[in-house]
Every structure is written in structure tokens, then in C-alpha cells.
Design an enzyme around this catalytic site. Sequence first.
Site, PDB file in Angstrom:
ATOM      1  N   ARG A   1     -16.070   1.749  11.418  1.00 19.54           N
ATOM      2  CA  ARG A   1     -15.216   2.673  12.168  1.00 19.54           C
ATOM      3  C   ARG A   1     -15.331   4.097  11.638  1.00 19.54           C
ATOM      4  O   ARG A   1     -15.323   5.063  12.411  1.00 19.54           O
ATOM      5  CB  ARG A   1     -13.754   2.206  12.073  1.00 19.54           C
ATOM      6  CG  ARG A   1     -12.744   3.102  12.780  1.00 19.54           C
ATOM      7  CD  ARG A   1     -11.348   2.860  12.225  1.00 19.54           C
ATOM      8  NE  ARG A   1     -11.232   3.295  10.829  1.00 19.54           N
ATOM      9  CZ  ARG A   1     -10.243   2.939  10.021  1.00 19.54           C
ATOM     10  NH1 ARG A   1      -9.301   2.115  10.439  1.00 19.54           N
ATOM     11  NH2 ARG A   1     -10.194   3.395   8.772  1.00 19.54           N
TER      12      ARG A   1
ATOM     13  N   GLU B   1      -3.582  -9.192   2.209  1.00 17.90           N
ATOM     14  CA  GLU B   1      -3.403  -9.782   3.541  1.00 17.90           C
ATOM     15  C   GLU B   1      -4.593  -9.577   4.465  1.00 17.90           C
ATOM     16  O   GLU B   1      -4.643 -10.159   5.563  1.00 17.90           O
ATOM     17  CB  GLU B   1      -2.141  -9.195   4.205  1.00 17.90           C
ATOM     18  CG  GLU B   1      -2.314  -7.831   4.865  1.00 17.90           C
ATOM     19  CD  GLU B   1      -2.356  -6.641   3.909  1.00 17.90           C
ATOM     20  OE1 GLU B   1      -2.440  -5.502   4.394  1.00 17.90           O
ATOM     21  OE2 GLU B   1      -2.294  -6.863   2.676  1.00 17.90           O
TER      22      GLU B   1
ATOM     23  N   HIS C   1      -4.551  -4.793  -0.541  1.00 12.20           N
ATOM     24  CA  HIS C   1      -4.441  -5.462   0.761  1.00 12.20           C
ATOM     25  C   HIS C   1      -4.869  -6.917   0.687  1.00 12.20           C
ATOM     26  O   HIS C   1      -5.852  -7.330   1.308  1.00 12.20           O
ATOM     27  CB  HIS C   1      -5.272  -4.712   1.797  1.00 12.20           C
ATOM     28  CG  HIS C   1      -4.684  -3.406   2.203  1.00 12.20           C
ATOM     29  ND1 HIS C   1      -3.585  -3.303   3.038  1.00 12.20           N
ATOM     30  CD2 HIS C   1      -5.025  -2.136   1.873  1.00 12.20           C
ATOM     31  CE1 HIS C   1      -3.283  -2.025   3.219  1.00 12.20           C
ATOM     32  NE2 HIS C   1      -4.136  -1.300   2.521  1.00 12.20           N
TER      33      HIS C   1
ATOM     34  N   LYS D   1     -12.257   7.717  -1.825  1.00 17.39           N
ATOM     35  CA  LYS D   1     -11.461   6.565  -1.418  1.00 17.39           C
ATOM     36  C   LYS D   1     -11.745   5.362  -2.315  1.00 17.39           C
ATOM     37  O   LYS D   1     -12.907   5.035  -2.587  1.00 17.39           O
ATOM     38  CB  LYS D   1     -11.781   6.214   0.039  1.00 17.39           C
ATOM     39  CG  LYS D   1     -10.929   5.114   0.641  1.00 17.39           C
ATOM     40  CD  LYS D   1     -11.309   4.894   2.101  1.00 17.39           C
ATOM     41  CE  LYS D   1     -10.428   3.874   2.775  1.00 17.39           C
ATOM     42  NZ  LYS D   1     -10.799   3.667   4.203  1.00 17.39           N
TER      43      LYS D   1
ATOM     44  N   CYS E   1       0.828  -1.213   0.000  1.00 13.34           N
ATOM     45  CA  CYS E   1       0.000   0.000   0.000  1.00 13.34           C
ATOM     46  C   CYS E   1       0.864   1.266   0.000  1.00 13.34           C
ATOM     47  O   CYS E   1       1.602   1.496  -0.936  1.00 13.34           O
ATOM     48  CB  CYS E   1      -1.005  -0.036   1.151  1.00 13.34           C
ATOM     49  SG  CYS E   1      -2.416   1.093   0.880  1.00 13.34           S
TER      50      CYS E   1
ATOM     51  N   SER F   1      -8.146  -0.436  -0.225  1.00 16.54           N
ATOM     52  CA  SER F   1      -8.514   0.601   0.741  1.00 16.54           C
ATOM     53  C   SER F   1      -7.419   1.655   0.752  1.00 16.54           C
ATOM     54  O   SER F   1      -6.424   1.532   1.464  1.00 16.54           O
ATOM     55  CB  SER F   1      -8.688  -0.007   2.140  1.00 16.54           C
ATOM     56  OG  SER F   1      -9.014   0.992   3.083  1.00 16.54           O
TER      57      SER F   1
END
Length: 317
Positions: free
Chosen positions: A249, A237, A235, A163, A142, A192
Amino acid sequence: MPIKIPDDLPARPILEQEGVVVMRRTDAVRQDIRPLRIGLLNLMPNKISTETQLARLLGATPLQVELTLVRMTDHVARHTPADHMAAFYRPWAEVRDERFDGFVITGAPVEHLPFEEVGYWPELCRVLDWTQTHVHSSFTICWAAQAALHHFHGVPKHLLPAKAFGLFRHRNLAPASPYLRGFSDDPHIPVSRWAEIRQADIPAGSGLETLLDSAETGPCLLDDPAHRSLHMFNHVEYDTRSLADEYFRDGQGPLPAGYFPGDDPARPPENRWRGHAHLLFGNWINEIYRTTPFDIAAIGGGRPPANDAGPIEAAAG
């Protein structure tokens, strides 16, 4: 072979419950094997979650891996308990004279800043240069991938108007690459980020090869053979609920694209990328094993194929 991590690292019971074979230090000492030394420079705020995600992938190959957790020397983590950092992390200044077969550098939530305004940017530049003399192969993720492209190749990052957030279909552009062995033609990978690098900005003659990309979110994975690095902008992972946790969040802004079944956040998401995550990290570890010197002190002096026994299956046979 399993992964060797500290006996009391919080990731241990989680990985053991998932069936990942985790080796205790006392057991590792009894095996007459040189483990692959992998460093993890963890820049993410939730370090415990990130170290667990990456240990899960690094520990799923037939090779013994010794994981060293690393932090920036002068940067103080604000979202992870100080006793955890003191117990399990070593400052980069302490490991800079050591050598590693592989080194992972994670992302960080600083994409909105110019690189030079990030507080630890000067040290990160030293880390990136150090990987060229003390690390056999690097894997950046990232923001760290954007930083490495900027540092080594002058590639700019571009802030996005919204985003890039969701689970996106990607294209396998290099099925013959050893890093994509076993990949399907259209893997789904979590995204992200608030910034991107663009294919048009990649310099001609740089040797950079785009292995995966998305029509919606651009380049995903680049091979950088001149710097013995893989650069992953997304991502792979992530845990199954990582995107959901970010969504809730952040006050339930736009839904992560293609992630919740029926775009209903009340329905649990399905993990459609786990297999490719294991393939990618397994292939990376395999390439390290095939090409790293048996004498770890020789790392930095070339890239002799000391272990050139073919894929892991042949090596472990």
C-alpha cells in the site's frame, strides 16, 4: 463458549470459516450465563478488518463474550461505509453510562501529531478516565497505548527517524505474569509504528511493569495495575498479511524486517505470532473472569474476586 456478535456483521462468515464458534443472539438468550461484556473502541481506518482481527481473538476462549463496537462520538469515519458504522457501532456518548468487564482501544494513524492536536483527544481523555469507573480491565493497542501512558503517567512519545516495521523477536521479561501464561521466552510480534515510548521515561513508583520488550523496538507490553490496564505498543492481533498489505500500500518502501521469507516480497509470509496472540487475549479474558464482579453494576466500586475459580480450564471444568 463462543463470541456473540451481530448476526450480519461482516466478520461472522470469516470467523465461522476459521472454526471460531460464533453465537447467534437467539442462542445466547437461551443460555443462563452472564457473558463477559467487552467493548471495542475502534480508531483504525479499516474498521471491518480490525473488528474481525479482534473478534477472532476474543472469541477463542471457553467463555461467552458479548462484543460491543464503539466509535468516537463526533468523529466521522472516512474509510468505512456509513451504513456499516450506523448498523454496528454505538457512539461512546451512548454507552458511557453502561459498564463493561473489558474494553479494548485500538491504535490510530495519528502518531505524527502531538496528542493534544488530535481532533478527538479531549473525548479520548474522557474515555480513559471513564474506564476507571465503568470498566473492570482495559487493553490499549499501539497509539492508544501511547496515549494512555501519556494521559495517566505523563510518559512522552518520541517520533522515530524511520518506521519501526516488521516482525521482531521479543523478550519475555515476566514469565510469572498471568498475562504471559504459556508464552515462550522469545515470541515474535509484528511492529508497525512511527513513534515509541522509552523505558527510561517510565516513572519510578508508577507501578508499571514491562512484560515484553525488544532489543530493536523497545517496550512492547506493559502491565498497569493501578489503572487495571494492559498497554500493547505493537500488533499481536495482525493477520498474516497485514504487514505485507501495508508494504504494498505504501509504495514498497523498506521491507518489513524479518517478515518475508528470504526478504523476498514475492514469497508469502508465515504467521509466527498467532499462538501468542491467542494466549495473550485468552489470558486477559481469564483474568477478567477471575476478578470481575458477578453483578456487572458493581464494576467501578472495587475489584472483588467474585469468580476466583482459577484459570479458564478450572472455571470451565
